[in-house]
Design an enzyme around this catalytic site. Sequence first.
Site, PDB file in Angstrom:
ATOM      1  N   CYS A 136       0.370  -3.410  -2.850  1.00 10.52           N
ATOM      2  CA  CYS A 136       0.264  -3.850  -1.453  1.00 10.52           C
ATOM      3  C   CYS A 136      -1.156  -4.225  -1.050  1.00 10.52           C
ATOM      4  CB  CYS A 136       0.807  -2.774  -0.530  1.00 10.52           C
ATOM      5  SG  CYS A 136       2.510  -2.374  -0.898  1.00 10.52           S
ATOM      6  N   ASN A 178       8.367  -4.510   4.463  1.00 11.94           N
ATOM      7  CA  ASN A 178       7.157  -4.437   3.638  1.00 11.94           C
ATOM      8  C   ASN A 178       7.259  -5.483   2.528  1.00 11.94           C
ATOM      9  OD1 ASN A 178       5.176  -3.811   1.781  1.00 11.94           O
ATOM     10  ND2 ASN A 178       5.553  -1.601   1.795  1.00 11.94           N
ATOM     11  N   HIS A 217      -1.707  -4.149   6.541  1.00 13.92           N
ATOM     12  CA  HIS A 217      -0.553  -4.276   5.658  1.00 13.92           C
ATOM     13  C   HIS A 217       0.628  -3.661   6.383  1.00 13.92           C
ATOM     14  CE1 HIS A 217       2.284  -3.939   2.522  1.00 13.92           C
ATOM     15  NE2 HIS A 217       2.158  -2.631   2.390  1.00 13.92           N
TER      16      HIS A 217
HETATM   17  C1  LIG Z   1       9.612   6.071   3.212  1.00  7.87           C
HETATM   18  C2  LIG Z   1       9.360   6.681   4.560  1.00  7.87           C
HETATM   19  C3  LIG Z   1       9.756   5.716   5.658  1.00  7.87           C
HETATM   20  C4  LIG Z   1      10.185   7.944   4.717  1.00  7.87           C
HETATM   21  O1  LIG Z   1       9.906   8.571   5.938  1.00  7.87           O
HETATM   22  P1  LIG Z   1       9.601  10.157   5.961  1.00  7.87           P
HETATM   23  O2  LIG Z   1       9.441  10.510   7.359  1.00  7.87           O
HETATM   24  O3  LIG Z   1       8.442  10.388   5.031  1.00  7.87           O
HETATM   25  O4  LIG Z   1      10.953  10.729   5.430  1.00  7.87           O
HETATM   26  P2  LIG Z   1      11.220  11.662   4.148  1.00  7.87           P
HETATM   27  O5  LIG Z   1      10.981  10.894   2.901  1.00  7.87           O
HETATM   28  O6  LIG Z   1      10.490  12.939   4.347  1.00  7.87           O
HETATM   29  O7  LIG Z   1      12.766  11.886   4.335  1.00  7.87           O
HETATM   30  C5  LIG Z   1      13.305  12.554   5.477  1.00  7.87           C
HETATM   31  C6  LIG Z   1      14.805  12.622   5.316  1.00  7.87           C
HETATM   32  O8  LIG Z   1      15.379  11.318   5.511  1.00  7.87           O
HETATM   33  C7  LIG Z   1      16.230  10.998   4.423  1.00  7.87           C
HETATM   34  N1  LIG Z   1      16.183   9.564   4.186  1.00  7.87           N
HETATM   35  C8  LIG Z   1      15.373   8.871   3.349  1.00  7.87           C
HETATM   36  N2  LIG Z   1      15.645   7.580   3.420  1.00  7.87           N
HETATM   37  C9  LIG Z   1      16.641   7.432   4.327  1.00  7.87           C
HETATM   38  C10 LIG Z   1      17.343   6.335   4.818  1.00  7.87           C
HETATM   39  N3  LIG Z   1      17.082   5.075   4.424  1.00  7.87           N
HETATM   40  N4  LIG Z   1      18.288   6.541   5.760  1.00  7.87           N
HETATM   41  C11 LIG Z   1      18.578   7.775   6.198  1.00  7.87           C
HETATM   42  N5  LIG Z   1      17.958   8.874   5.751  1.00  7.87           N
HETATM   43  C12 LIG Z   1      16.990   8.696   4.821  1.00  7.87           C
HETATM   44  C13 LIG Z   1      15.660  11.775   3.267  1.00  7.87           C
HETATM   45  O9  LIG Z   1      16.629  11.956   2.253  1.00  7.87           O
HETATM   46  C14 LIG Z   1      15.263  13.079   3.929  1.00  7.87           C
HETATM   47  O10 LIG Z   1      16.402  13.875   4.084  1.00  7.87           O
HETATM   48  P3  LIG Z   1      16.326  15.462   3.841  1.00  7.87           P
HETATM   49  O11 LIG Z   1      15.349  15.953   4.888  1.00  7.87           O
HETATM   50  O12 LIG Z   1      17.724  15.888   4.074  1.00  7.87           O
HETATM   51  O13 LIG Z   1      15.833  15.632   2.462  1.00  7.87           O
HETATM   52  C15 LIG Z   1       7.864   7.028   4.723  1.00  7.87           C
HETATM   53  O14 LIG Z   1       7.572   8.131   3.917  1.00  7.87           O
HETATM   54  C16 LIG Z   1       6.925   5.924   4.352  1.00  7.87           C
HETATM   55  O15 LIG Z   1       6.834   4.941   5.028  1.00  7.87           O
HETATM   56  N6  LIG Z   1       6.134   6.133   3.284  1.00  7.87           N
HETATM   57  C17 LIG Z   1       5.031   5.320   2.902  1.00  7.87           C
HETATM   58  C18 LIG Z   1       5.365   3.947   2.555  1.00  7.87           C
HETATM   59  C19 LIG Z   1       4.111   3.288   2.102  1.00  7.87           C
HETATM   60  O16 LIG Z   1       3.158   3.245   2.828  1.00  7.87           O
HETATM   61  N7  LIG Z   1       4.063   2.863   0.889  1.00  7.87           N
HETATM   62  C20 LIG Z   1       2.835   2.453   0.295  1.00  7.87           C
HETATM   63  C21 LIG Z   1       2.343   1.203   0.741  1.00  7.87           C
HETATM   64  S1  LIG Z   1       3.491  -0.008   0.368  1.00  7.87           S
END
Ligand SMILES: CC(C)(COP(=O)(O)OP(=O)(O)OC[C@H]1O[C@@H](n2cnc3c(N)ncnc32)[C@H](O)[C@@H]1OP(=O)(O)O)[C@@H](O)C(=O)NCCC(=O)NCCS
Length: 326
Positions: free
Chosen positions: A113, A283, A253
């Site tokens: 990214c 993204n 980004h």
């Molecule tokens: C991916 C992202 C949106 C997830 O959000 P989060 O708040 O961290 O959520 P978590 O991964 O802790 O998951 C929370 C819960 O939602 C659930 N979940 C994950 N994806 C889901 C989806 N698409 N729909 C519904 N529930 C979902 C998980 O299974 C988890 O459930 P649990 O608590 O029962 O285990 C976030 O972590 C993110 O944006 N990460 C960084 C992305 C990034 O910057 N990448 C690098 C640059 S590209």
Amino acid sequence: MVHAKIIGTGSYLPKKVLTNFDLEKMVDTSDEWIRERTGIRERRIADKQEAASDLALMASKEALKAAGIKPKELDLILVATVSPDMILPSTACILQHKLGIKNIPAFDINAACSGFIYALSVADSFIRSGVYSRVLVVGAEVLSRITDWKDRTTCVLLGDGAGAVVLEKTKGKRGILSVNIYADGSMWDLLHVPAGGSRMPATKETVQKRLHFIKMRGNETFKVAVRTLERLVVDTLKENGVKPDELSLLIPHQANHRIIAATAKRLGLGLDRVMLTLDRHGNTSAASIPLALDEAVRTGRIKEGDYILLEAFGGGLTWGSALIKW
Ligand SMILES: CC(C)(COP(=O)(O)OP(=O)(O)OC[C@H]1O[C@@H](n2cnc3c(N)ncnc32)[C@H](O)[C@@H]1OP(=O)(O)O)[C@@H](O)C(=O)NCCC(=O)NCCS
């Protein structure tokens, strides 16, 4: 003082729109969860015939047109991508051929990214050192081909698109004031595609185990991204003697609305001074900044003399920023 100045921008988005409601039918997710946790409503998906170089070509043609220069006037082509047409040769070489030119250097940059900022840094160095005068820098991704459409933790985040800029040597005070790029390989496994390289070549088993798709430990990546970007934007402005209230536009980004909001808050910027395309593009990795920049230019959000800050964070881990006086 010699600078690299952006003299034209362009972008391209595939026609097909995939909404959160479409995703509800594919994996166990909801529009509400995706919007609240990421800020994304929809993303674009490339047509079966479209590969990264096709998207790159469309964006490049627009950038060249905006710059008022012909492909044969370019000195170098850089393409930032993690979803190249193929492993060999580079997408930049394929793009060069599609632009109908020969003999100038062309190569890809893989910094996930942060790829566009990395490519900008390479272009800026070549221009400031006097080696080249005109460089085409493209961020192009067809992430939908390396996305696991059964993995709800990644497939709701990603999208396809391309953005391009033409940089030219200038002796004025405007242009790229500074570009900083960084990496920390100790966290390489937070975001990676396990198979398809020399570590784990393609076999029937790697395909069955879905190892050719992006794997991300989202929550850990999120925390490092927020911490790193908050520090990066403050340091970049300080290093250049620019105060946050002098900044006209932050072009981050587009990974997650919560990451973007935290970064803006750290600078005391209202979201009216932040370019947001995430809701419509998702993204798009290396393409997200040049896509947002092109939209900012074409919608009149950037004026001559404005300070613009670009910043990115991604797999590698990599991160980087660029401060521009437009
Ligand atoms: C991916 C992202 C949106 C997830 O959000 P989060 O708040 O961290 O959520 P978590 O991964 O802790 O998951 C929370 C819960 O939602 C659930 N979940 C994950 N994806 C889901 C989806 N698409 N729909 C519904 N529930 C979902 C998980 O299974 C988890 O459930 P649990 O608590 O029962 O285990 C976030 O972590 C993110 O944006 N990460 C960084 C992305 C990034 O910057 N990448 C690098 C640059 S590209």
